[in-house]
Scaffold this motif. Structure first.
Motif: not given
Ligand code: OX2
Length: 839
Positions: A288, A374-375, A672
């Motif tokens: 990931d 997303h991160t 999450g």
């Protein structure tokens, strides 16, 4: 296209019409038919797999009818279309979900029963398409479901990996990876489109030339070309007739390619090249985080983006003479930076293939794309070495340089005395190895950028994209993630579904805010009983699955305390373990004050090259082994690891949870989504103020959530002040004893070194602040344990969690994308209004 002028005649007889009827009778007949005419089997020799295939084809026929009508409707209306570009779709099994979205679960069960077949047995046959790693891919799948349900014209574009995420086996407590074989027995849900193929090129060089109007142009002379072939999967809406398209690309060697190479007489060279081409879609990268410098990964990204954009251009040109207006027809969402090469590819198509000038091409490109981040983890921000990039995609690198040159000129004008800022914002990272910063490319080439939870979107603006936010504040949005209540309530938890439907009517599955109907019943004793029975049954089902998968016996009366997600240090499965070892230690010492029996359930895959994550899996098994066989402890504590956590297993796990572990270091988990699935199914959360936990806690009520841990600001301060984990170890007796137990060899058959890398990392660096958060975590766990001993109080909190999590439906998230980012409207499809083009 060559649109047919005449419609097919309408089939008149009632026999014909039952071909896709929905009654148990029609389904039965169609099923028997499919067994014979599609699966080519007769009853007596049909295997369970044959039953599954016949059932799938029966359902597919009913989907195709809607799908074709949908395509026709969208095309006629010339509707603005969302294109979701994602390298991953973690779809999960299709049959059960399709039955639900068609509204024929009961008819199907009835029909199967009449034939002496158990529907569940058929459902269990399906291998799942695991074309994703975790949250990011599953989010894409939830969004496809919601787009169709909300009647939004949308296409999902991605990669048809021959092998999805690996199968996880556990051998002696260690993860062992096995190849995923989801396609080996055939995939009834996809329609291959051998004629729908696009060339994709790699390598070579570029050369300037002058076109017939005397204009300067660039030509790319590639070294290698191959083809992307479409495989289409229909995606049903729920409660409507819209059925959208998921188009996944498969790589094949091109024919022109064969001819050239074979004719040169280099037969084996040609064979090798052919194999090389087909490797591109062979396997999903099981990490990931980005794979540093993996050439094949960059090829995958460009491959699927190029096919998708060529497909969009083809559709656009059916309605328009040139690429003007492309951005009005399509809104293309970049699911993280994996597809961000699309910015350069659309520029190339406009400039080189359609003769557009730079300014016009750039305007169209920037108005087409929007980017989801997303991160924030620095190691997860994608960059590609310029050398590799230029070797594979020379023309794209030129275009990126040109985008960058123009962008930097603008920046210098805007910030004339701030060369450092200009360097920070460049699309190219300077250094010993120069690299392309994909997040910068995506941000510059998009009209909108969004994070995936409120806190995360704020952090995007204040950290990784801070300079860009200062430059373009209006570009930045938050869209908090959501999950589909069809799969994660209706399909996974039929008892809960029954409870909700009895109170709220069936509408809740399309309008999750209706879950609030449960709220006034939270204290009602009879209702509580039904709720407890539902939870109990789900726990029994999970206990049976655990026994089947691992041999371990767990007690459904105990508190099911569950952490399932990818294994990663920032997610802190090992913090959970520290608490478990503390409970064990207290029981052994006779100092225990929390008599709540607990079952700790873990599940999740580790990236195959991620040593620490694999060691955490081993530690879970090792702690489980000691605890589960110790009669002094095992009446109170059990620890199990469910192997091969995937969508199918997840559906059985979320409904069975009492307590959901969402314990990442604040600031690390973008959102999450498992947290939402648990809470919707009536689990309480123990968690930090991270990702969507923050909003879940606000939604369910602070008193119905076990909060602990440092906040983002406190994490930053702790690290800035020179964090010394050793001091927590020294000053906290129980924490020291727990870590010493891990170092003692108790959990490693006497080998004190086995878990040393983990304990050393905790004592020396502890980058995720487990030791700093340990006291608060253990204290919150004690509160949870106490609360569980009051069944009425706990049940009330459980009901309120389910009642108040309607906000986390992916329908709400998609509505926000439609309104705030894509500017698209629903286009409902009516099967009934059709005039006969579909039999
Ligand atoms: C995940 C994030 O880690 C997770 O927090 C989030 O819920 C999910 O994406 C969907 O937004 N790869 N996976 C993720 O980010 C990246 C990069």
């Amino acid at each position: 296209g060559t649109a047919r002028k005449e419609r097919a005649p309408m089939h008149g007889s009632s026999d014909e019409r039952t071909r896709t009827g929905m009654s148990p009778e029609s389904l039965k007949r169609a099923f028997v038919d499919s067994m014979f005419y599609v699966q080519a089997r007769y009853w007596e020799v049909a295997t369970p797999h044959d039953l599954y295939m016949a059932a799938a084809y029966t359902v597919r026929d009913r989907m195709l009818e809607r799908w074709i009508r949908t395509a026709e409707t969208y095309r006629k209306a010339d509707a603005r279309t969302v294109c979701y570009l994602s390298a991953e779709y973690l779809l999960g099994p299709q049959l059960g979900n399709n039955l639900i979205n068609l509204g024929i679960v009961d008819s199907a069960r009835q029909g199967a029963r009449d034939l002496g077949i158990d529907l569940q047995e058929i459902l269990d046959q399906e291998p799942e398409p695991g074309l994703g790693n975790g949250g990011l891919g599953r989010l894409a799948a939830c969004y496809l479901d919601s787009l169709a349900t909300l009647s939004i014209p949308a296409i999902g574009y991605g990669i048809r990996y021959e092998h999805g995420i690996f199968d996880q086996k556990i051998v002696d407590g260690w993860q062992v990876e096995d190849c995923d074989l989801w396609l080996t027995n055939g995939n009834p849900w996809e329609i291959p489109r051998p004629l729908l193929r696009y060339p994709v090129r790699f390598g070579g060089h570029t050369e300037p030339y002058t076109d017939e109007h005397g204009r300067f142009r660039v030509r790319w002379v590639p070294e290698l070309d191959l083809y992307g072939m479409a495989y289409d999967t229909p995606v049903l809406g729920f409660g409507n007739d819209n059925t959208n398209l998921l188009r996944l690309w498969h790589a094949t060697a091109g024919r022109s390619f064969d001819l050239q190479a074979f004719h040169k007489g280099d037969y084996y060279g040609a064979v090798n090249a052919k194999v090389g081409a087909e490797n591109i879609t062979k396997v999903l990268y099981p990490n990931d985080e980005p794979e540093v410098g993996k050439e094949l990964r960059l090829k995958q990204q460009y491959f699927f983006v190029s096919c998708s954009l060529q497909d969009m251009v083809r559709v656009h040109l059916q309605h328009a003479p040139n690429l003007e207006g492309f951005h009005e027809r399509f809104a293309a969402q970049l699911n993280d930076t994996h597809p961000s090469i699309a910015v350069a590819e659309l520029m190339r198509l406009c400039l080189d293939e359609h003769g557009m000038d730079w300014e016009r091409a750039w305007e169209i490109t920037r108005r087409t794309f929007a980017y989801t981040n997303h991160t924030l983890l620095p190691e997860a921000l994608e960059t590609w070495p310029v050398e590799l990039f230029g070797r594979l995609l020379p023309r794209h690198l030129e275009i990126i340089y040109e985008i960058n040159a123009r962008f930097l000129d603008e920046l210098r004008m805007r910030y004339p005395f701030d060369p450092e800022r200009v360097a920070r914002m460049s699309l190219i990272e300077e250094g010993p190895v120069r690299r392309v910063r994909m997040a910068h490319l995506a941000t510059v080439g998009s009209f909108a950028v969004n994070g995936v939870a409120a806190i995360h979107s704020e952090l995007v603006k204040s950290t990784v994209l801070r300079d860009f936010h200062e430059l373009w504040p209006e570009k930045f949005h938050n869209i908090t993630n959501g999950v589909t209540p069809r799969r994660f309530i209706q399909l996974s938890n039929p008892d809960l579904c029954g409870i909700i439907t009895d109170l709220a009517g069936p509408g809740w599955a399309r309008d999750a805010e209706n879950l609030r109907t449960l709220e006034p019943h939270a204290d009602d004793a009879a209702f509580q009983q039904r709720w407890q029975a539902m939870k109990r049954a789900a726990k029994e089902r999970l206990a049976a699955r655990i026994r089947e998968a691992t041999g371990a016996v767990v007690d459904p009366q105990s508190l099911f305390d569950i952490q399932v997600k990818r294994i990663h240090e920032y997610k802190r499965q090992h913090l959970n373990l520290l608490h478990i070892v503390a409970l064990y230690h207290r029981i052994k010492q006779g100092t225990d004050s929390d008599p709540t029996p607990r079952t700790f359930v873990f599940g999740g895959k580790a990236a195959p090259g991620y040593f620490m994550a694999k060691l955490i899996i081993k530690l879970i098994h090792s702690v489980a082994e000691v605890i589960n066989r110790d009669p002094e402890v095992n009446q109170r504590l059990r620890v199990v690891f469910v192997p091969n956590f995937n969508v199918k297993n997840a559906e059985c796990i979320y409904p069975a949870a009492d307590l959901s572990e969402q314990i990442s270091t604040a600031g690390k988990e973008a959102s999450g989504t498992g947290n939402m699935k648990f809470s919707m199914n009536g689990a309480l959360t123990i968690g930090t103020l991270d990702g969507a936990n923050v909003e879940i806690r606000d939604a369910v009520g602070h008193e119905n959530f076990f909060l602990f841990g440092l906040t983002v600001a406190e994490v930053e301060r702790t690290l800035a002040e020179g964090y010394r984990p050793w001091e927590y170890y020294r000053s906290h007796d129980e924490l020291r004893e727990v870590i010493d137990l891990l170092r003692s060899g108790l959990f490693s058959h006497g080998d004190p070194d086995l878990f040393r890398p983990l304990t050393d990392s905790l004592l020396q660096h502890d980058p995720y602040l487990l030791l700093a958060d340990y006291p608060a975590y253990v204290e919150a766990q004690a509160r949870a344990g106490d609360a569980f001993r009051d069944p009425a109080g706990w049940t009330r909190m459980s009901i309120l969690n389910a009642a108040r999590t309607g906000f986390f439906s992916s329908d709400r998230a998609i509505r926000e994308y439609c309104r705030n980012i894509w500017q698209v409207e629903p286009m409902p499809v009516s099967l009934a209004a059709g005039n006969g083009s579909v039999p």
